[in-house]
Design a protein around this motif. Sequence first.
Motif, PDB file in Angstrom:
ATOM      1  N   GLU A 213     -10.844   1.714 -12.530  1.00  0.00           N
ATOM      2  CA  GLU A 213     -11.645   1.841 -13.752  1.00  0.00           C
ATOM      3  C   GLU A 213     -11.144   2.995 -14.619  1.00  0.00           C
ATOM      4  O   GLU A 213     -11.168   2.930 -15.849  1.00  0.00           O
ATOM      5  N   LEU A 214     -10.692   4.057 -13.966  1.00  0.00           N
ATOM      6  CA  LEU A 214     -10.231   5.240 -14.701  1.00  0.00           C
ATOM      7  C   LEU A 214      -8.820   5.077 -15.227  1.00  0.00           C
ATOM      8  O   LEU A 214      -8.312   5.955 -15.924  1.00  0.00           O
ATOM      9  N   GLY A 215      -8.171   3.953 -14.872  1.00  0.00           N
ATOM     10  CA  GLY A 215      -6.871   3.670 -15.462  1.00  0.00           C
ATOM     11  C   GLY A 215      -5.697   3.663 -14.518  1.00  0.00           C
ATOM     12  O   GLY A 215      -4.556   3.530 -14.967  1.00  0.00           O
ATOM     13  N   ALA A 216      -5.932   3.831 -13.200  1.00  0.00           N
ATOM     14  CA  ALA A 216      -4.817   3.763 -12.258  1.00  0.00           C
ATOM     15  C   ALA A 216      -4.227   2.356 -12.249  1.00  0.00           C
ATOM     16  O   ALA A 216      -4.942   1.363 -12.396  1.00  0.00           O
ATOM     17  N   ASP A 217      -2.917   2.265 -12.077  1.00  0.00           N
ATOM     18  CA  ASP A 217      -2.241   0.973 -12.054  1.00  0.00           C
ATOM     19  C   ASP A 217      -2.234   0.346 -10.670  1.00  0.00           C
ATOM     20  O   ASP A 217      -2.048  -0.857 -10.527  1.00  0.00           O
ATOM     21  N   ASP A 218      -2.423   1.164  -9.643  1.00  0.00           N
ATOM     22  CA  ASP A 218      -2.491   0.655  -8.275  1.00  0.00           C
ATOM     23  C   ASP A 218      -3.185   1.708  -7.427  1.00  0.00           C
ATOM     24  O   ASP A 218      -3.298   2.875  -7.818  1.00  0.00           O
ATOM     25  N   TYR A 219      -3.669   1.289  -6.259  1.00  0.00           N
ATOM     26  CA  TYR A 219      -4.389   2.180  -5.351  1.00  0.00           C
ATOM     27  C   TYR A 219      -3.926   1.869  -3.944  1.00  0.00           C
ATOM     28  O   TYR A 219      -4.106   0.756  -3.458  1.00  0.00           O
ATOM     29  N   ILE A 220      -3.311   2.835  -3.284  1.00  0.00           N
ATOM     30  CA  ILE A 220      -2.752   2.645  -1.952  1.00  0.00           C
ATOM     31  C   ILE A 220      -3.503   3.546  -0.983  1.00  0.00           C
ATOM     32  O   ILE A 220      -3.682   4.738  -1.244  1.00  0.00           O
ATOM     33  N   VAL A 221      -3.942   2.978   0.131  1.00  0.00           N
ATOM     34  CA  VAL A 221      -4.744   3.716   1.103  1.00  0.00           C
ATOM     35  C   VAL A 221      -3.851   4.272   2.210  1.00  0.00           C
ATOM     36  O   VAL A 221      -2.997   3.572   2.750  1.00  0.00           O
ATOM     37  N   LYS A 222      -4.060   5.555   2.538  1.00  0.00           N
ATOM     38  CA  LYS A 222      -3.388   6.175   3.676  1.00  0.00           C
ATOM     39  C   LYS A 222      -4.076   5.756   4.971  1.00  0.00           C
ATOM     40  O   LYS A 222      -5.298   5.585   4.980  1.00  0.00           O
ATOM     41  N   PRO A 223      -3.337   5.659   6.072  1.00  0.00           N
ATOM     42  CA  PRO A 223      -1.869   5.753   6.176  1.00  0.00           C
ATOM     43  C   PRO A 223      -1.221   4.503   5.610  1.00  0.00           C
ATOM     44  O   PRO A 223      -1.819   3.421   5.612  1.00  0.00           O
ATOM     45  N   PHE A 224      -0.017   4.635   5.123  1.00  0.00           N
ATOM     46  CA  PHE A 224       0.674   3.526   4.484  1.00  0.00           C
ATOM     47  C   PHE A 224       2.068   3.381   5.075  1.00  0.00           C
ATOM     48  O   PHE A 224       2.628   4.311   5.671  1.00  0.00           O
ATOM     49  N   ASN A 225       2.636   2.205   4.903  1.00  0.00           N
ATOM     50  CA  ASN A 225       4.024   1.958   5.286  1.00  0.00           C
ATOM     51  C   ASN A 225       4.906   2.490   4.164  1.00  0.00           C
ATOM     52  O   ASN A 225       4.764   2.064   3.012  1.00  0.00           O
ATOM     53  N   PRO A 226       5.813   3.425   4.445  1.00  0.00           N
ATOM     54  CA  PRO A 226       6.651   3.990   3.378  1.00  0.00           C
ATOM     55  C   PRO A 226       7.431   2.940   2.597  1.00  0.00           C
ATOM     56  O   PRO A 226       7.620   3.076   1.385  1.00  0.00           O
ATOM     57  N   LEU A 227       7.852   1.873   3.269  1.00  0.00           N
ATOM     58  CA  LEU A 227       8.596   0.820   2.579  1.00  0.00           C
ATOM     59  C   LEU A 227       7.683   0.066   1.613  1.00  0.00           C
ATOM     60  O   LEU A 227       8.105  -0.306   0.514  1.00  0.00           O
ATOM     61  N   GLU A 228       6.417  -0.129   2.018  1.00  0.00           N
ATOM     62  CA  GLU A 228       5.464  -0.798   1.123  1.00  0.00           C
ATOM     63  C   GLU A 228       5.181   0.088  -0.081  1.00  0.00           C
ATOM     64  O   GLU A 228       5.066  -0.394  -1.214  1.00  0.00           O
TER      65      GLU A 228
END
Length: 235
Positions: free
Chosen positions: A95-110
């Motif tokens: 809503e605030l304008g982010a283009d994507d939201y990634i949740v930790k922990p994450f795959n570095p390649l993703e």
Amino acid sequence: MTNAKILVVEDEVPIRKLIVFNLQRSNYEVIEAGDGKEAIRLVHDQSPALVLLDLMLPDMDGFEICTKLRESHPALPIVIVSARGQDMEKIMGLELGADDYIVKPFNPLELVARIRTVLRRTNQISPKTPVNVISTGPFVLETKTQRLYKSGQLVKLTAREYQLIKLFFDRFNEPITRDELLDEIWGINYFGDPKTVDVHIRRLSEKIEEDPSHPIHLKTIWGFGYCFQVSEKQQ
């Protein structure tokens, strides 16, 4: 888009170094910030192509930073990376304008793949695109400057909102499914939450409608998608 400059905003040094390592290995230029004030300064001074933003910073909440950056740099791609993975927080970030939201922990390649997708998507409009103006109803869209005017007043759009309105202008009065919007704007290889379509449409509607709860232009077609409508009297 390799060799693009990416600002990594993360106060936890081990995580930041891991992100930086993977981005540099993928041929991105990387600059780093450990707090919000430094992040805002670097955006102004270094003009990164994308900001990778943690939410929990020592001096400023990431949502506040996102808001400030979106106001000062409306076309700057912002990707939030956070351990705060509740749906409401994802929605708030979008809503605030982010283009994507990634949740930790994450795959570095993703992470790298999703950054690449955002950069490719936000750079679809070439700066060499010829001057073109699309007018319909009270709206005028300048495709070279990526500016939208309603009744002569500038409507400030993010890069994603511009892509959406451009697609709607190209196909006005034509219903478009959510899946089509996701494929056209976010790309067929988009990894994120499909709800992002609805979030960005709602934000766009708030900017172009007099009463977003009773829209006359950007209408929801329940169970299908959306349609940008302009009546014959308005054309």
